[in-house]
Design a protein around this motif. Structure first.
Motif, PDB file in Angstrom:
ATOM      1  N   ARG C 540       8.133   8.741 -10.616  1.00 28.29           N
ATOM      2  CA  ARG C 540       7.718   9.772  -9.783  1.00 28.29           C
ATOM      3  C   ARG C 540       6.458   9.412  -8.868  1.00 28.29           C
ATOM      4  NH1 ARG C 540       4.059  13.385 -10.549  1.00 28.29           N
ATOM      5  NH2 ARG C 540       3.811  13.381 -12.749  1.00 28.29           N
ATOM      6  N   LEU C 541       5.556   8.682  -9.758  1.00 28.62           N
ATOM      7  CA  LEU C 541       4.293   8.186  -8.918  1.00 28.62           C
ATOM      8  C   LEU C 541       4.529   7.233  -7.951  1.00 28.62           C
ATOM      9  CD1 LEU C 541       1.891   7.963 -11.884  1.00 28.62           C
ATOM     10  CD2 LEU C 541       1.357   9.535 -10.208  1.00 28.62           C
ATOM     11  N   GLN C 542       5.447   6.421  -8.306  1.00 23.64           N
ATOM     12  CA  GLN C 542       5.623   5.225  -7.354  1.00 23.64           C
ATOM     13  C   GLN C 542       6.128   6.098  -5.900  1.00 23.64           C
ATOM     14  OE1 GLN C 542       9.437   3.291  -7.439  1.00 23.64           O
ATOM     15  NE2 GLN C 542       8.765   2.668  -5.496  1.00 23.64           N
ATOM     16  N   LYS C 543       7.168   6.846  -6.190  1.00 26.14           N
ATOM     17  CA  LYS C 543       7.915   7.458  -5.031  1.00 26.14           C
ATOM     18  C   LYS C 543       6.725   8.297  -4.191  1.00 26.14           C
ATOM     19  CE  LYS C 543      11.676  10.382  -4.869  1.00 26.14           C
ATOM     20  NZ  LYS C 543      12.657  11.006  -5.857  1.00 26.14           N
ATOM     21  N   GLU C 544       5.909   9.215  -4.989  1.00 28.16           N
ATOM     22  CA  GLU C 544       4.973   9.926  -4.318  1.00 28.16           C
ATOM     23  C   GLU C 544       4.045   9.305  -3.591  1.00 28.16           C
ATOM     24  OE1 GLU C 544       5.480  13.767  -7.505  1.00 28.16           O
ATOM     25  OE2 GLU C 544       3.616  12.945  -7.333  1.00 28.16           O
ATOM     26  N   ARG C 545       3.531   8.254  -4.290  1.00 26.72           N
ATOM     27  CA  ARG C 545       2.395   7.514  -3.771  1.00 26.72           C
ATOM     28  C   ARG C 545       2.627   6.520  -2.876  1.00 26.72           C
ATOM     29  NH1 ARG C 545      -2.831   8.150  -6.537  1.00 26.72           N
ATOM     30  NH2 ARG C 545      -3.117  10.270  -7.626  1.00 26.72           N
ATOM     31  N   HIS C 546       3.949   6.159  -2.796  1.00 30.51           N
ATOM     32  CA  HIS C 546       4.507   4.998  -1.912  1.00 30.51           C
ATOM     33  C   HIS C 546       3.837   3.538  -2.344  1.00 30.51           C
ATOM     34  CE1 HIS C 546       5.584   8.272   0.809  1.00 30.51           C
ATOM     35  NE2 HIS C 546       4.319   8.596   0.849  1.00 30.51           N
ATOM     36  N   LEU C 547       4.011   3.540  -3.862  1.00 28.93           N
ATOM     37  CA  LEU C 547       3.492   2.309  -4.494  1.00 28.93           C
ATOM     38  C   LEU C 547       4.679   1.236  -4.369  1.00 28.93           C
ATOM     39  CD1 LEU C 547       1.758   3.884  -7.761  1.00 28.93           C
ATOM     40  CD2 LEU C 547       0.639   2.318  -6.005  1.00 28.93           C
ATOM     41  N   SER C 548       4.023  -0.026  -4.295  1.00 23.10           N
ATOM     42  CA  SER C 548       4.907  -1.061  -4.665  1.00 23.10           C
ATOM     43  C   SER C 548       4.733  -1.303  -6.345  1.00 23.10           C
ATOM     44  CB  SER C 548       4.606  -2.496  -4.271  1.00 23.10           C
ATOM     45  OG  SER C 548       4.908  -2.510  -2.876  1.00 23.10           O
ATOM     46  N   MET C 549       5.782  -1.801  -7.054  1.00 24.45           N
ATOM     47  CA  MET C 549       5.626  -1.733  -8.467  1.00 24.45           C
ATOM     48  C   MET C 549       6.316  -3.026  -8.849  1.00 24.45           C
ATOM     49  SD  MET C 549       5.321   1.282 -10.778  1.00 24.45           S
ATOM     50  CE  MET C 549       7.065   1.619 -11.549  1.00 24.45           C
ATOM     51  N   ILE C 550       5.708  -3.890  -9.920  1.00 29.55           N
ATOM     52  CA  ILE C 550       6.225  -4.763 -10.706  1.00 29.55           C
ATOM     53  C   ILE C 550       6.547  -4.270 -12.100  1.00 29.55           C
ATOM     54  CG2 ILE C 550       6.102  -6.956 -11.481  1.00 29.55           C
ATOM     55  CD1 ILE C 550       4.534  -7.954  -8.948  1.00 29.55           C
ATOM     56  N   PHE C 551       7.620  -4.154 -12.445  1.00 27.55           N
ATOM     57  CA  PHE C 551       7.828  -3.613 -13.803  1.00 27.55           C
ATOM     58  C   PHE C 551       8.392  -4.740 -14.802  1.00 27.55           C
ATOM     59  CE2 PHE C 551       9.961  -1.158 -17.122  1.00 27.55           C
ATOM     60  CZ  PHE C 551       9.163  -0.224 -17.292  1.00 27.55           C
TER      61      PHE C 551
END
Lengths: 344, 304, 616
Positions: C540-551
């Motif tokens: 959710r945070l990734q989508k809402e805050r327009h984050l790039s993420m390495i999981f």
């Protein structure tokens, strides 16, 4: 003291052996012993410089320190010659250092006897004291600590923990005086209050004279070893491997002796080693209390007489003992720990 | 507002730990004994019945209504000398402890955090000091310079610094590898700030335990030096030296020996017991930091 | 609960003839200090040759029950009631000497962590031998038997393994030694306590196959304790689900996994990620009560969406429903559930070619030990890339190189067009702010001496010139974002659960509004129901805050729920890269193929149809 934990036991202290190294680097025990010995030599060298500088250079010079206010120019001159003070500092140090190896350390300033001949019999007596107390104390400490761990939170555990806490707090001379009051003077007279050993005989010739000094030193070290053994043994007894041994039906005596004890003994060995070192310092007071003719008493006398060659020699002996015991302790602890001894 | 009250408050955690320790059984006993002896030492000089250095009775006089604890080797009042003979020991022990905690703590923490050469130099110095048995080091200095108060404080402070350095070094090594320290380092926060705000607050427990231990051993070493005759010069009263000078009269008037011995014993038992209470509260188990370190070493086990 | 054994007996025709080896009735274990029960009313039966799965999250009491089956209770606990009948004899009534003789001979235990359970100072041979020699008469020729069990456990005796110390063996070998030890006296019952936790997927599969084969060929009954539903699903015939010290659902694996009744079982199944489908995971909010602190009524009521008022006052008794036992007051009303999960719409892959982070030929080493070899990676803006690998694959090192914790690397890294320097020191403050890192273990990543408020506002103080008021507003806002209330501000980390701590760690990372979030195994220390909550939060945070993420993860199944593209690392090398669907469904590299084959999953026969419906 027990609080002086061994730096060398840190995992970081073990270097990774590389394939190109000679065999003694690849063998963990030989490599550890070699590295510790090299470090020990360096430590001893620095220690010898500190002792030398402290005794010979600090305020004015040793000759003045010895003669104090009675110094006259003539007497100072004579003493300076005797102590080689008229030479350069480096020269003086070299004469002294080589003397340590050749045994030619000159004569005592207090009575004119050769230093080594004066210290040697004392060293024998003190060794008897230290090793008798060390062996008895280690065995007692290990056994009492193991029992306390097995009876954790029982009445024996509580009592032994309170007593050992109280005894570790006490200065040696208070313990010694208490023993004298109880066993040698006020309350009863079962043992001699002083250990005057006739000249020319050694301490073991009259075992009765040894009892009180040894007992004092034993009382001093047992609580440390007991505490450590108890803690390490509880750690082992509550470990997964002891639980596993019980769950596969190993008899309880075997669980304790074969599974828990070898794992608890390694850290305890380190504390035992530290306690031997502690004994080396503890003899100073205990020998004074009981008039025991060892190097501790020798040191106190020498300090009173400002007998510098004797002070230097005794302090060097004590430092060498420290370095040697440290290496020995590390090697034994390593032998007791396959995980550190054998590579994967 | 909070579901559970915080176990520790950040700034006054050490006070909180002290308070909690003082409420345990060992804490009560330890603090009680320490306070008792400290009161004797501090109030003593004000209430002594005779001047502690004047000759009032015959040597080793047995206790009487006039001289409650009898006379000493020179016929001075034992009670007066006991009341007068402790305060300097306390002051010196506290000063030496402060010195060893400051020097040892700074050395240990910087050795661990700065690593490399600093670590090597500090720890080799520690090794050299440790090669002298603690009493012997003090004796060596005293034999050269003489039994000066400042020298004894300095000597005892120096010999007690190495164990403090070792304990704090290993505690700091442990903490500086924790993720919460890394998390702050990742932001590029300066090392000094990391040490002050992230590491130091987590060193309070070992620092408190070490302080307690060092106070106890400073008293032990200093009393031992005095016993050997290297304390304050006579005729000043001193518990350690009283035992030495009066022990030849043990069978005539044991009080000259017994009274100071009991006071020293109660004091060191008191401080050590309170330290134990702190260790139990602050570290959680009845195990001192240095003992835990020895055990953990073998648990972790170094790959060869 | 005497109806239990009859309840179980009808379930499997094949086992009808086999006799009941183990029967536990109304087992109760309490804290020896206060007498509060931590386990109660535990009843089940296991037949020869069968495996019962005892499933639960941390703190459910499953290990406590497992140890009780050997008549053992850990320090501070005591077995205070019930019966454990082994071949008809109650082991709780035995004298301690009889119990010792029984342990290892009739009931054997396989520990969770063999590296801790094997004695480090004793050789393997001695430890195996004493397992046999402690039971005189169990085996005639000890040496022959040792060779035999080693072979059974697929260990080669000729390699000198008997002369070795435990630390000289690999994790898989250690666990095989423990298995060999357990089977050495041919016991009637084997208790396996999460024996594959900590092993990599392929070793885990081999060990599980060994367990299955041994149980079958020796005709022993086995109890298999696990938190991993997927592992249990493929191995056991019956499952008992534990929650807060009680069995809340007991039935055949098929029944429990494909049509769970108890709301907790449903929740658990909804939280398990699947490598086959991309679905929204549904976690369970809240946490189980601590042992000995059960609420009145049903222990699960505070977290249960079906709970009614009676649930908080009346403790549910087990009821029989469709040949399974369920401990829920509303079991009859709520019916059987289907583990339905909402599929994630395959959002249009935003392949507009832009990259935020670009790695070219990155190699890294620890000392002289190389751990990464020429890894390439590119992360698009506002998208999540998974880095998958087993322990030792170098995935964590890769993350640490990117964020600056590890500086001994070569190659090229570009972030938003700028070269990334080695380590944090040479990096600009603004850059440090834009890349944030979340640590694996929330139990070590929060300073225990600071309040949650202090922890979250610390980066704000460092990176921004803000008034205290502004900071407080930002902290409150971000706490809200991670679903923690303002009353957490003044708490200390040790007052928080693992899931709450990890939310705090996430809040600390996002409070500075970074562009790239590097998440290093952020759920591996958490229970599966909490894991689902955290993964959903991150998504959710990734989508809402327009984050790039390495999981970064070792768990292939998780990848599908969160990432759009993935790379697979093996021994420091990149072996597979591409969109998630491609990597998981059509892997090219032999390592990836094996990894995907070996990962345990809830068999599609349990879940397939229903989930297919759910994701339509």
């Amino acid at each position: 003291m027990a609080s002086e934990q061994n730096e060398q036991s840190k995992p970081t202290g073990v270097t990774t052996a590389t394939s190109s190294s000679p065999w003694w680097v690849e063998h963990p025990i030989a490599s550890l012993a070699a590295r510790r010995a090299a470090m020990g030599v360096v430590t001893l060298f620095v220690v010898s410089i500190v002792i030398f500088l402290a005794t010979e250079v600090l305020p004015g010079n040793a000759a003045y320190a010895v003669l104090g206010h009675t110094a006259t120019p003539q007497r100072l001159k004579a003493l300076e010659n005797q102590l080689h003070l008229n030479r350069g500092l480096l020269d003086q140090y070299w004469v002294w250092l080589s003397g340590l190896f050749t045994g030619k350390l000159g004569n005592s300033l207090a009575n004119g006897d050769p230093v080594w001949g004066q210290v040697a019999p004392r060293l024998v007596n003190s060794s008897v004291l230290v090793f008798a107390a060390g062996i008895i104390g280690s065995v007692l400490g290990v056994v009492l600590g193991a029992v306390a761990a097995l009876r954790k939170d029982g009445w024996y555990d509580h009592i032994s923990s309170v007593i050992s806490l109280a005894v570790t707090s006490l200065p040696e001379f208070v313990i010694a005086i208490a023993l004298i009051i109880l066993l040698a003077t006020v309350v009863s007279h079962v043992l001699p209050a002083v250990s005057l050993i006739p000249p020319g005989t050694y301490a073991w010739s009259q075992p009765k004279l040894l009892i009180l000094p040894v007992a004092t030193l034993v009382l001093v070290i047992v609580p440390y070893i007991l505490r450590m053994m108890r803690a390490a043994m509880i750690e082992a007894l509550e470990s997964d491997y002891v639980e596993m041994a019980r769950l596969k039906g190993v008899p309880e005596w075997r669980v304790v002796l074969v599974h828990a004890l070898p794992n608890a003994i390694a850290p305890t060995i380190q504390v035992i080693g530290l306690n031997y070192l502690y004994l080396a310092g503890g003899i100073v007071i205990v020998e004074d209390v009981f008039n025991f003719p060892g190097i501790g008493q020798g040191l106190v006398n020498a300090v009173n007489d400002r007998d510098i060659p004797v002070i230097q020699l005794i302090v060097v002996i004590l430092a060498a003992f420290y370095v040697f015991m440290n290496i020995l302790t590390d090697v034994i602890a390593l032998l007791a720990t396959p995980r550190r001894r054998i590579a994967r | 507002m909070q579901a559970r009250p915080p176990k520790t408050s950040n700034r006054f955690q050490w006070l909180h730990t002290l308070g909690a320790a003082a409420r345990t059984r060992r804490g009560v006993i330890g603090l009680g004994l320490t306070t008792l002896v400290v009161l004797v030492a501090v109030i003593g000089p004000l209430v002594e019945p005779y001047p502690s250095t004047s000759f009032e009775t015959i040597p080793f006089a047995t206790p009487s209504g006039q001289f409650l604890l009898g006379g000493d080797i020179l016929g001075r009042d034992v009670l007066s000398r006991v009341l007068d003979g402790g305060w300097l020991l306390l002051v010196m022990a506290v000063a030496a402890t402060a010195f060893s905690i400051l020097i040892g703590g700074a050395a240990g923490i910087s050795a661990a955090y700065l690593r490399g050469k600093t670590d090597g130099i500090i720890m080799r110095t520690v090794d050299v000091i440790l090669a002298f048995p603690s009493l012997v080091f003090a004796l060596l200095l005293v034999s050269i310079i003489g039994p000066k108060t400042w020298l004894i404080i300095l000597a005892v402070g120096i010999v007690q610094a190495p164990p403090v350095a070792r304990v704090l070094r290993s505690a700091t090594l442990d903490i500086s590898e924790r993720d919460y320290v890394k998390a702050v380092e990742l932001q590029g926060v300066r090392p000094a700030k990391v040490m002050r705000s992230e590491i130091l607050p987590n060193l309070i427990s070992p620092l408190m335990v070490e302080t307690g231990l060092r106070v106890t051993y400073a008293i032990v070493i200093m009393a031992g030096l005095a016993f050997l005759g290297f304390g304050q010069p006579p005729p000043a009263a001193n518990w350690g030296y009283m035992i030495q000078e009066n022990r030849i009269g043990l069978s005539s008037n044991p009080w000259g020996v017994v009274a100071p011995a009991i006071l020293i014993a109660l004091l060191t038992i008191g401080t050590n017991t309170f330290t134990d209470a702190i260790a139990r509260v602050a570290i959680g188990v009845d195990r001192r930091p240095e003992e835990a370190a020895l055990i953990d070493d073998l648990k972790v086990g170094a790959p060869a | 609960m005497s109806s239990n054994d009859t309840a179980v007996s009808g379930t499997d025709a094949r086992s009808e003839a086999a006799r009941v080896r183990l029967e536990t009735r109304d087992l109760r274990i309490e804290l020896s200090s206060s007498g509060v029960d931590v386990v109660s009313d535990v009843s089940f039966a296991v037949r020869a040759g069968e495996v019962l799965g005892l499933v639960g999250e941390s703190g459910s009491g499953k290990t406590t029950v497992a140890l009780a089956l050997l008549g053992h209770a850990r320090r501070g606990l005591k077995i205070s009631g019930g019966q454990i009948n082994l071949d008809g004899k109650d082991i709780l009534a035995l004298k301690s000497s009889e119990l010792r003789a029984l342990r290892g001979a009739k009931v054997a235990y396989v520990p969770q962590d063999p590296s801790a359970a094997l004695n480090p100072t004793l050789r393997i041979g001695l430890q195996l031998r004493e397992a046999i020699s402690s039971h005189p008469g169990a085996v005639t020729d000890i040496d022959a038997r040792i060779r035999e069990v080693l072979k059974d456990a697929r260990l080669d005796a000729s390699t000198g393994i008997l002369k070795r110390y435990p630390h000289q063996l690999s994790g898989g070998q250690q666990q095989r030694v423990a298995l060999a030890m357990a089977f050495s006296c041919r016991p009637s019952l084997i208790v396996l306590d999460e024996p594959t936790t900590g092993l990599d997927v392929s070793t885990q599969r081999h060990v599980l196959e060994t367990v299955r084969a041994l149980c079958r060929s020796y005709g022993v009954a086995a109890v298999y304790v696990s938190h991993d539903l997927a592992v249990v699903g493929g191995l056991v015939s019956e499952v008992a689900v534990m929650y807060s010290g009680r069995i809340i659902e007991l039935g055949t694996t098929e029944q429990v996994f494909s049509s769970p009744v108890h709301p907790y079982t449903r929740g658990l199944l909804a939280a398990v990620p699947s490598p086959d489908r991309s679905e929204i995971l549904t976690g369970m909010e809240g946490q189980p009560p601590r042992p000995g602190r059960r609420p009145k009524g049903c222990s699960f009521a505070p977290r249960c969406s079906y709970a009614i008022e009676t649930c908080t006052t009346l403790t549910p008794e087990p009821v029989m429903l469709d040949r399974r036992l369920v401990r829920c007051l509303r079991a009859g009303e709520i019916g059987q559930g289907t583990p339905r999960r909402q599929g994630i719409l395959a959002a249009a892959t935003m392949d507009h070619g832009a990259t935020l982070l670009e790695l070219r030929g990155v190699s890294a080493s620890y000392g002289r030990n190389p751990v990464l070899h020429g890894v390439d990676l590119s992360v698009a803006p506002e998208s999540c890339t998974a880095v998958v690998g087993e322990s030792g694959s170098g995935k964590t090192t890769l993350a640490r190189c990117i964020v600056g914790l590890h500086s001994n690397w070569t190659g090229e890294m570009r972030f938003d067009g700028n070269e990334l320097a080695r380590g944090t020191r040479p990096r600009q403050k603004d850059l440090l702010k834009r890349i944030q890192y979340i640590f694996q273990n929330p139990y070590t990543s929060l300073n225990p001496r600071k309040t949650i408020g202090q922890i979250i506002s610390q980066p704000l103080e460092h990176f921004f010139n803000m008034s205290a008021g502004e900071r407080a507003t930002r902290v409150a806002g971000v706490l809200d974002d991670v679903s923690l209330g303002g009353d957490f501000l003044n708490r200390y980390p040790d007052q928080l659960s693992g899931g709450e701590r990890q939310r705090v760690a996430i809040a600390r990372a996002i409070v500075v509004e970074p562009d790239l979030l590097v998440c290093d195994e952020v759920t591996s220390a958490l229970d599966v129901s909490v894991q689902a909550v955290i993964v959903e939060l991150l998504r959710r945070l990734q989508k809402e805050r327009h984050l790039s993420m390495i999981f970064i993860t070792h768990n292939l199944a998780l990848v599908r729920s969160i990432a759009r593209s993935a790379i697979v690392l093996s021994e420091g090398r990149l072996v597979e890269a591409g969109p998630v669907e491609q990597v998981l469904e059509n892997p090219q590299d032999p390592y990836t193929i094996r990894l995907i084959r070996d990962v345990p999953k809830l068999a599609s026969s349990h879940l397939g149809a229903q989930v297919a419906l759910g994701s339509a």
